[in-house]
Design an enzyme around this catalytic site. Structure first.
Site, PDB file in Angstrom:
ATOM      1  N   GLU A 163      11.383  77.512  22.274  1.00 49.19           N
ATOM      2  CA  GLU A 163      11.559  76.980  23.635  1.00 49.19           C
ATOM      3  C   GLU A 163      10.209  76.807  24.320  1.00 49.19           C
ATOM      4  O   GLU A 163       9.187  77.283  23.836  1.00 49.19           O
ATOM      5  CB  GLU A 163      12.406  77.944  24.484  1.00 49.19           C
ATOM      6  CG  GLU A 163      13.865  77.548  24.620  1.00 49.19           C
ATOM      7  CD  GLU A 163      14.098  76.367  25.560  1.00 49.19           C
ATOM      8  OE1 GLU A 163      13.123  75.799  26.101  1.00 49.19           O
ATOM      9  OE2 GLU A 163      15.260  75.998  25.740  1.00 49.19           O
ATOM     10  N   ARG A 167      18.626  87.625  32.000  1.00 50.27           N
ATOM     11  CA  ARG A 167      17.246  87.412  31.587  1.00 50.27           C
ATOM     12  C   ARG A 167      16.792  86.047  32.074  1.00 50.27           C
ATOM     13  O   ARG A 167      17.613  85.171  32.374  1.00 50.27           O
ATOM     14  CB  ARG A 167      17.108  87.483  30.061  1.00 50.27           C
ATOM     15  CG  ARG A 167      17.818  86.351  29.304  1.00 50.27           C
ATOM     16  CD  ARG A 167      17.256  86.198  27.897  1.00 50.27           C
ATOM     17  NE  ARG A 167      17.944  85.233  27.048  1.00 50.27           N
ATOM     18  CZ  ARG A 167      17.733  83.919  27.042  1.00 50.27           C
ATOM     19  NH1 ARG A 167      16.872  83.380  27.911  1.00 50.27           N
ATOM     20  NH2 ARG A 167      18.378  83.136  26.211  1.00 50.27           N
ATOM     21  N   ASN A 200      17.816  75.929  33.279  1.00 50.12           N
ATOM     22  CA  ASN A 200      17.109  75.285  32.185  1.00 50.12           C
ATOM     23  C   ASN A 200      16.037  74.313  32.663  1.00 50.12           C
ATOM     24  O   ASN A 200      15.282  74.627  33.572  1.00 50.12           O
ATOM     25  CB  ASN A 200      18.108  74.647  31.209  1.00 50.12           C
ATOM     26  CG  ASN A 200      17.850  75.116  29.797  1.00 50.12           C
ATOM     27  OD1 ASN A 200      16.707  75.248  29.372  1.00 50.12           O
ATOM     28  ND2 ASN A 200      18.907  75.382  29.054  1.00 50.12           N
ATOM     29  N   ASP A 235      19.129  70.618  27.887  1.00 59.57           N
ATOM     30  CA  ASP A 235      18.312  71.831  27.769  1.00 59.57           C
ATOM     31  C   ASP A 235      16.963  71.608  28.467  1.00 59.57           C
ATOM     32  O   ASP A 235      16.931  71.348  29.664  1.00 59.57           O
ATOM     33  CB  ASP A 235      18.175  72.181  26.279  1.00 59.57           C
ATOM     34  CG  ASP A 235      17.833  73.644  26.026  1.00 59.57           C
ATOM     35  OD1 ASP A 235      17.115  74.236  26.845  1.00 59.57           O
ATOM     36  OD2 ASP A 235      18.269  74.187  24.999  1.00 59.57           O
TER      37      ASP A 235
END
EC number: 3.1.1.17
Length: 299
Positions: free
Chosen positions: A18, A101, A154, A204
């Site tokens: 990521e 998180r 995101n 995403d």
């Protein structure tokens, strides 16, 4: 259109790659492996990736004006000294929640670090809903919470005139825009500018190009799509040889290369045998557009 070429440059099989960010000073690509708990840096010169292990899921990395990096680690904003492999906590968020998180994060044009949270996943994209929030870490190290009730915080970026903030809450299947005040870092007037098609699946990570168009990585969709935020139209689709494409950024000497991260978490043996490059880092050339260099955190 020039001919688009896709190459897997790092076949490390990351679990959840990521947050790719081009580090111009190092001439290297920064990114994280969230569930693999490491911050990585890939050099196009050596063609190798270095990794620094950390003690919690690390979900985004950003440049820091004073040198080195800032990261989102578990529910903490933290500083990372690369050579010393030293992580120090700056501040913690979501103190009232045991199982959230951070997820994606990015620095705005004024040097503030925006990042959002989500509940820990039971399986990829399966989690307790509405547990996340969107935060900003200011250069004076204070934190502001913008809103909560987020599913999976995101992709994020800013328009070229810095007056619009773009944001994705993945399970809304939408790319949203807010009015943005660069002086204060305040956001408002939320609206959807693009709803994803069924085959595009889950939006995403995201980045912007120098023409003001957005690029969105589609998790489980195996593609990045280019959108016009003004018209809400999809302009281009680039398909990749892996399903779990997670995020994208521009990099290279003139920011004409696109880098795409991917994941292998949640894939069984049969699926992985069909997609041996899952969890790899991909370089796309020949898109015919360039990207905007990343902003460093000013604190």
């Amino acid at each position: 259109m020039s001919s688009v070429r896709i190459e897997c440059v790092a076949q490390e099989g990351y679990r959840l790659g990521e947050s790719p960010v081009w580090d111009e000073k190092e001439g290297a690509l920064l990114y994280v492996d969230i569930t693999g708990r490491k911050v990585c840096r890939w050099s196009p010169v050596t063609r190798r990736a270095q990794a620094i292990p950390v003690d919690a899921p690390v979900s985004s990395v950003a440049l820091r004006k004073s040198g080195d990096y800032v990261i989102t680690l578990g529910a903490r904003f933290a500083a990372l000294k690369w050579k010393e492999e030293l992580v120090t906590t700056i501040t913690q968020v979501d103190k009232d929640k045991a199982n959230t998180r951070f997820n994606d994060g990015k620095v705005d044009p004024a040097g503030r670090y925006f990042a959002g949270t989500m509940a820990e996943e039971i399986r990829p994209a399966v989690l307790e809903r509405h547990q996340g929030s969107l935060y900003t870490l200011f250069p004076d190290l204070s934190v502001v919470k913008h809103f909560d009730q987020v599913d999976i915080s995101n992709g994020l970026d800013w328009s070229l005139d810095h007056r619009t903030f773009f944001y994705i809450d993945s399970l809304s299947y939408s790319v949203d825009a807010f009015d943005y005040d660069l002086q204060t870092g305040k956001i408002g007037n939320r609206r959807s500018i693009y709803k994803l098609e069924k085959e595009e699946t889950i939006p995403d990570g995201m980045c912007i190009d120098t023409e003001g168009k957005l690029w969105v990585a589609c998790y489980d969709g195996g593609r990045v799509i280019r959108l016009d935020p003004e018209t809400g139209k999809r302009l281009q689709t680039v398909k990749l040889p892996v399903d779990k494409t997670t995020s994208c950024c521009f990099g290279g000497k003139d920011y004409s290369e696109m880098y795409v991260t991917s994941a292998s978490d949640g894939m069984d043996k049969e699926w992985l045998s069909r997609q041996p490059q899952a969890g790899g880092i991909f370089k796309i050339t020949g898109l015919g557009v360039k990207g905007v260099p990343p902003y460093p955190f000013a604190g």
